[in-house]
Motif scaffolding. Structure first.
Motif: not given
Length: 983
Positions: A452-455, A474-483
């Motif tokens: 939620a925070l990354d989105r 954006p300053d920080l890397p984001l996390r995207l879910a994989r399989d």
């Protein structure tokens, strides 16, 4: 103006001729005010033409791959700096290098080092000048002197003393072209009325004539053609380096100085000397093969120029009238053509001068710049094409901008969004990451499988970008879910707003950081792990150990009692005699052995254990689980079994051993430093005891460092050098008739407070590496005393000398013994060498060969302290032994312990089975003597029978026994009181 003139001007301004008119104006601009741009264009075209040219230049021979032709570089490289000292070198070292080259018979030396400042030691400059004069053909460089902004202010010349000693001076300037590359040089350059040839040209001339004729610099009697002699630095007669540079042969300066024989191949050749070490001489970007850029040091560049001079491949650029004619005539021809020309004909017309320039370059080493013509012609053809496609271009412009924005980064997810956050277009990678539901017209937010925070961060950044024109990240890397089952994908988001009329649209680029972060983790892993074995290195191990101990020493709690400390154990592992592997097989094979051994230890580790490489042939292991000292010692013995199996390397089966020290927390220490010190000390005890064994840290607190120990160690070295040690002798008696059959030499050190026994100083002897030296001195003293007894008319008994485990590894021992026996003229049968059981098992094969050489001379061999080690009966059977001595610990406890008596009885039976006599040491009571007689012991030694005596006292006893029959041992036992004392 007449009507005909107007019509002519209007014809020139016709749309069909407008592109060529613009091309002509561009050419005039490039030849005139925009000359710097024209020069850069010509250089780029020159690089392209040189790369495409298939024929070699005249006189260019095949590159000498074997280094037997052309100039040679004596490279002051990293290896030379590491061996001979940091840069700058003392000038005496330069002089030595010149002397070496002079003795090698080199033809001439181009010394690419600037000696502009005097040395701190004036005699160093004199030494260098003398070496240069002795050689007679040394050429030194001159450089332009520049201010802080890089503008030349004059010439930087060598010291007058050195300049006068040189055969010639040559300028070493490497002018940088407009695109940052170095393609050529000026054959002449100067400052004011002084001028110098290029350094390679000066070297070539000195090599051919044997003299410079131009040192320190020739003064112009008249201004040179072209350059202004009033300038602080000017150039004349420029040349370009060919696209196919010759290979150069380099010899490291340390190799030349370390092995002057290598200089024999330099006879009659021109040699360059200069710095190629990393970080000293700035790298010069120069033309390489196939259009590549070679980064060369200054001396490599100068040597390459000399090679081109010798091969005749330096390219002379043509300018002036030739440039104007070549550029303007083809353009005027196209502008004044009577009929329209097709694009193919126009292109052929323009390529004709380019082909001529290529032909001149490849056949005559002449370069006719065609960059201006190519640029102007390309402009004309482009304008014609643009005018023909003007209508179509309007319709494609918006699509082109969108395509460029969408596809600007290949391999990344690129998504175009409209003003409402819906997808307009996306590439395959974006569809792969967002899922099958991602398609044009869908809202982006529901497709983002993110926390939620990354989105929220990404959606807020998209909203902010609609109100600005600059890209936003954006300053920080984001996390995207994989399989499912896979880790989240780290992403870097970049948002690019589009220009009007689509200023409400955005392009979102998502970059996968997985490989970058993995590389960072790998770098961090490599920084904290050993390169050879992959094991944790020392710092990481100490961090883990400190963490397990509670981040440092554990102090008392509030009540004043010590806080509970974790129970763990530390094992310090040292591979026995590992240095011999490197000495005999080389470092590569030693590394292979170490790697296999590390894998063997790692495979034997439990999950709760941490193995690390401490350095060299040492490892450390942390036993994290709570364990008592006995369990830690048992685990250490298991590791010994892991180390023991042979390792095959280079066709040899190598047997290894290890010495392991064990320290347990909190018994032996409550912090990392203390535990490591105790474990290492214990390892040292294990190694001193013969190796391939385990030793515990003990329960006593670690003693504080004693500064007096260092002074005592120094005093021991002096005592060995000044022959302060003496020998006392303890007789050995035959048990059947009581006659003396031998004597053991025991070491003593006379001190102010009396005689010191070995127990007070032998540890420092071992730690200080003095064992071999002291052992050699003991052998010399014993043999010399045998000679003195023989000269006194006595019949001396054989004397036993103990040698340490380290002496057992010394292959020179037989030669030393033979030399001393011959020097003192003593029969070899009067000398007996005693080795301990543990030393015999340390390296049986090596020791067997050494003892066999001693026995071949007649020297007897005794196996001392039998029963205290872990002897292999097979090794004992094959060991050349003349006598076995039972350890006094077993003899002293025979009366109280049946087990000790059984060991003594078994030892006697074993020795008699091998046809070897037995000596029992440490006999101190009559009861012990009687038990030994009952068990069939052959010889005895101890305080009950005789104390260690100085040589004169023992000589008196030997003389007395010659005059009268010696009393039997049982008689002496009845007369002597039973007492115990140290040996």
């Amino acid at each position: 103006m007449t009507g005909t003139s107007w019509r002519g001007l209007r014809a020139l301004a016709a749309p069909a001729r407008l592109p060529w008119l613009m091309a002509l104006l561009l050419a005039l601009a490039l030849l005139g005010p925009a000359q710097p741009l024209r020069v850069r264009i010509d250089l780029l075209v020159h690089d392209l033409v040189s790369t495409l040219a298939s024929a070699r230049l005249p006189g260019q021979a095949t590159d000498p791959a074997d280094g037997t032709e052309g100039p040679v570089i004596i490279a002051i490289d990293d290896a030379s700096l590491q061996a001979l000292g940091p840069w700058p070198w003392p000038r005496t070292l330069h002089a030595e290098l010149i002397d070496t080259l002079r003795r090698a018979g080199v033809q001439a030396i181009g010394y690419g080092v600037m000696f502009a400042e005097p040395s701190r030691q004036p005699e160093d400059d004199l030494r260098l000048a003398a070496a240069m004069r002795a050689q007679g053909r040394v050429v030194l460089p001159v450089l332009p002197l520049r201010d802080g902004s890089g503008r030349p202010q004059g010439a930087l010349e060598p010291l007058p003393l050195l300049a006068a000693s040189a055969a010639a001076l040559g300028h070493a300037e490497a002018p940088i072209d407009a695109d940052g590359r170095i393609r050529g040089l000026a054959l002449q350059a100067g400052s004011g009325l002084q001028r110098w040839e290029a350094l390679p040209l000066a070297l070539q001339r000195v090599a051919a004539t044997g003299s410079g004729g131009g040192s320190p610099g020739r003064r112009l009697t008249e201004p040179p053609p072209g350059p202004d002699p009033t300038l602080p630095w000017w150039r004349h007669d420029l040349r370009l380096l060919p696209d196919r540079p010759a290979r150069l042969h380099e010899i490291s300066a340390i190799d030349l100085l370390g092995d002057p024989a290598r200089a024999g191949a330099l006879l009659g050749r021109s040699v360059w000397v200069g710095v190629t070490a990393t970080g000293i001489d700035p790298a010069l970007p120069t033309p390489g093969r196939a259009g590549q850029v070679d980064l060369l040091s200054t001396v490599q560049w100068q040597a390459r120029v000399q090679a081109a001079l010798e091969q005749g491949t330096l390219v002379r650029p043509l300018g002036g009238l030739w440039l104007w004619l070549l550029t303007l005539l083809p353009l005027l021809g196209m502008l004044l053509r009577p009929v329209p020309a097709s694009p193919a004909l126009a292109l052929g017309w323009l390529l004709l001068p380019c082909a001529a320039a290529t032909l001149l370059l490849t056949t005559q080493a002449l370069w006719l710049p065609v960059g201006t013509l190519a640029c102007a012609g390309a402009l004309a053809l482009l304008l014609e094409r643009l005018m023909a496609l003007q209508g179509a271009r309007r319709g494609l412009r918006e699509e082109r901008e969108l395509a460029l924005a969408t596809l600007q980064v290949l391999g990344e997810a690129v998504i175009s969004l409209d003003g409402q956050g819906r997808i307009v277009q996306l590439n395959a990678r974006a569809r792969q990451w967002l899922g099958a539901d991602a398609a044009p017209g869908r809202a982006l937010a529901p497709l983002l499988r993110m926390p939620a925070l990354d989105r929220r961060i990404l959606l807020q950044a998209l909203d902010d970008s609609r109100h600005q024109t600059a890209p936003l990240t954006p300053d920080l890397p984001l996390r995207l879910a994989r399989d499912p089952g896979q880790a989240d994908r780290p992403l870097l988001a970049s948002i690019q707003p589009l220009p009007a009329p689509r200023d409400d649209q955005l392009v979102l680029v998502l970059t996968d950081l997985s490989e970058v972060m993995s590389a960072r983790r790998q770098i961090e892993h490599d920084r904290r792990h050993d390169r050879l074995t992959g094991l944790p290195e020392r710092r990481l191990f100490i961090e883990q150990l400190t963490q397990q101990l509670g981040a440092g020493p554990v102090g008392p709690d509030a009540s004043g009692s010590p806080a509970p400390a974790p129970r763990l154990a530390l094992l310090f592992i040292d591979i026995d005699r590992f240095a011999r592997i490197g000495d005999h097989l080389g470092h590569a094979q030693a590394d292979e052995v170490l790697l296999r051994l590390a894998r063997r230890l790692q495979d034997g580790c439990h999950r709760s254990e941490l193995l690390a490489r401490w350095g060299g042939d040492q490892f450390v292991m942390l036993l994290r689980q709570a364990c008592d000292p006995d369990a830690a010692l048992a685990r250490a013995r298991e590791l010994l079994e892991l180390v023991s199996p042979d390792i095959e390397v280079g066709g040899l089966a190598l047997g290894l051993g290890a010495s392991i020290g064990v320290a347990c927390a909190p018994r032996d220490g409550r912090d990392a430093d203390t535990l490591l010190m105790r474990a290492r000390t214990a390892m040292g005890r294990a190694k001193a005891a013969g190796g391939h064994r385990v030793a515990g840290g003990g329960t006593d607190p670690a003693p504080p460092p004693d500064p007096r120990q260092l002074g005592l160690e120094t005093r021991l070295r002096q005592a060995i050098e000044q022959d302060e040690f003496v020998l006392h002798y303890q007789l050995q008696f035959a048990l059947d008739d009581g006659r003396p059959v031998g004597a053991e030499a025991l070491l003593r050190w006379p001190r102010e407070d009396g005689l010191w026994l070995p127990g007070r100083f032998i540890g420092l002897i071992d730690e200080g590496g003095m064992t071999v030296a002291l052992g050699e001195r003991v052998i010399a003293l014993a043999i010399a005393q045998l000679r003195r007894w023989r000269e006194a008319g006595l019949a001396p008994v054989p004397v036993s000398v103990n040698i340490s485990p380290r002496q057992c590894l010394d292959a020179r021992l037989p030669e030393l013994v033979a030399e001393r026996l011959a020097q003192e003229q003593v029969p070899a049968t009067l000398l007996k060498i005693e080795i301990t059981e543990s030393a015999a098992m340390h390296d049986p094969q090596h020791l067997r060969g050494l003892l066999e050489r001693l026995r071949a001379m007649g020297v007897q061999i005794a196996l001392d302290d039998f029963g205290t080690g872990y002897s292999s009966l097979a090794h004992l059977r094959d060991m050349p032994v003349d006598q076995i001595k039972i350890d006094p610990g077993f003899v002293g406890s025979m009366e109280q312990h049946a087990g000790s008596r059984a060991i003594v009885e078994a030892t006697i039976a074993l020795a008699h089975g091998l046809k070897v006599p037995v000596v029992a040491e440490g006999v101190e009571s009559a009861r012990q003597l009687e038990l030994l007689r009952e068990l069939g012991c052959d010889q005895v030694q101890g305080f009950l029978l005789a104390h260690p005596l100085p040589p004169d006292a023992l000589a008196a006893i030997l003389a007395e026994r010659l005059r009268a029959d010696a009393p039997s041992p049982h008689q002496k036992a009845r007369e002597a009181p039973s007492f115990r004392a140290g040996r």
